[in-house]
Scaffold this motif. Structure first.
Motif, mmCIF file in Angstrom:
data_model
loop_
_atom_site.group_PDB
_atom_site.id
_atom_site.type_symbol
_atom_site.label_atom_id
_atom_site.label_comp_id
_atom_site.label_asym_id
_atom_site.label_seq_id
_atom_site.Cartn_x
_atom_site.Cartn_y
_atom_site.Cartn_z
ATOM 1 N N LEU A 66 11.733 35.925 -5.187
ATOM 2 C CA LEU A 66 10.910 34.733 -5.004
ATOM 3 C C LEU A 66 11.751 33.502 -5.335
ATOM 4 O O LEU A 66 12.219 33.345 -6.465
ATOM 5 N N VAL A 67 11.973 32.656 -4.330
ATOM 6 C CA VAL A 67 12.747 31.427 -4.505
ATOM 7 C C VAL A 67 11.754 30.273 -4.520
ATOM 8 O O VAL A 67 11.039 30.060 -3.548
ATOM 9 N N SER A 73 7.752 27.664 -1.786
ATOM 10 C CA SER A 73 8.225 28.932 -2.339
ATOM 11 C C SER A 73 8.454 29.893 -1.182
ATOM 12 O O SER A 73 7.721 29.865 -0.199
ATOM 13 N N LYS A 74 9.469 30.735 -1.297
ATOM 14 C CA LYS A 74 9.766 31.722 -0.260
ATOM 15 C C LYS A 74 9.939 33.083 -0.918
ATOM 16 O O LYS A 74 10.716 33.229 -1.851
ATOM 17 N N ARG A 75 9.198 34.067 -0.440
ATOM 18 C CA ARG A 75 9.283 35.438 -0.945
ATOM 19 C C ARG A 75 10.081 36.259 0.075
ATOM 20 O O ARG A 75 9.700 36.358 1.232
ATOM 21 N N ILE A 76 11.195 36.833 -0.387
ATOM 22 C CA ILE A 76 12.111 37.584 0.471
ATOM 23 C C ILE A 76 12.133 39.034 0.000
ATOM 24 O O ILE A 76 12.310 39.283 -1.203
ATOM 25 N N PRO A 77 11.988 40.008 0.911
ATOM 26 C CA PRO A 77 12.116 41.407 0.493
ATOM 27 C C PRO A 77 13.524 41.662 -0.067
ATOM 28 O O PRO A 77 14.524 41.276 0.557
ATOM 29 N N ARG A 101 18.731 34.869 8.195
ATOM 30 C CA ARG A 101 18.122 33.650 7.665
ATOM 31 C C ARG A 101 18.853 33.231 6.391
ATOM 32 O O ARG A 101 19.514 34.034 5.755
ATOM 33 N N SER A 102 18.652 31.981 6.012
ATOM 34 C CA SER A 102 19.238 31.460 4.783
ATOM 35 C C SER A 102 18.174 30.638 4.056
ATOM 36 O O SER A 102 17.559 29.752 4.660
ATOM 37 N N THR A 103 17.959 30.940 2.791
ATOM 38 C CA THR A 103 16.992 30.196 1.983
ATOM 39 C C THR A 103 17.737 29.524 0.843
ATOM 40 O O THR A 103 18.341 30.187 0.001
ATOM 41 N N ARG A 104 17.711 28.175 0.841
ATOM 42 C CA ARG A 104 18.425 27.417 -0.196
ATOM 43 C C ARG A 104 17.765 27.594 -1.555
ATOM 44 O O ARG A 104 16.545 27.645 -1.665
#
Length: 137
Positions: A66-67, A73-77, A101-104
């Motif tokens: 969880l970022v 907020s972004k939840r990534i597996p 994908r890229s999540t900062r």
């Protein structure tokens, strides 16, 4: 095992400033009634931002990463994570369609002081180790 990487301690000064601005706005509204609606909206936005700054960071569980940023907020597996980028801190991952994908990670952006930069590096190192352990187990 869960790993919690909050925003480095010095960044929390932004939150402290927010706690000072709130009462200042209230006093300003009481002393000189400007536009009450605008003042209350500014106070609400400031309070929401203070809460988001407290939550800013990365929380890792075996299932998800969880970022949290200032506004989203972004939840990534966890199994989808490919790498952790350092320059502009980000988590690179692959979505269910196979698109990269890229999540900062805003909490670990470069900062002026060396203390916080070192704090950021240590947090990213811990994230690398944690992900390596999770992805190999």
């Amino acid at each position: 095992m869960t790993l919690r990487l909050p925003m480095p301690w010095l960044r929390r000064t932004l939150d402290g400033i927010g706690y000072l601005v709130g009462p200042f706005v209230v006093v300003l509204l009481l002393v000189r009634p400007v536009n009450w609606v605008l003042g209350l909206v500014a106070l609400a936005v400031g309070a929401a931002l203070c809460v988001r700054v407290q939550l800013c960071g990365v929380t890792c569980t075996p299932e998800t990463v969880l970022v949290r940023s200032y506004f989203w907020s972004k939840r990534i597996p966890t199994r989808s994570v490919l790498e952790v980028r350092r320059g502009q801190p980000a988590i690179v991952w692959r979505d269910s369609a196979g698109v990269e994908r890229s999540t900062r990670m805003v909490a670990f952006q470069a900062f002026i002081t060396d203390i916080v930069a070192k704090d950021n590096r240590l947090a990213l190192d811990r994230l690398d180790v944690w992900l390596a352990n999770e992805l190999t187990s």
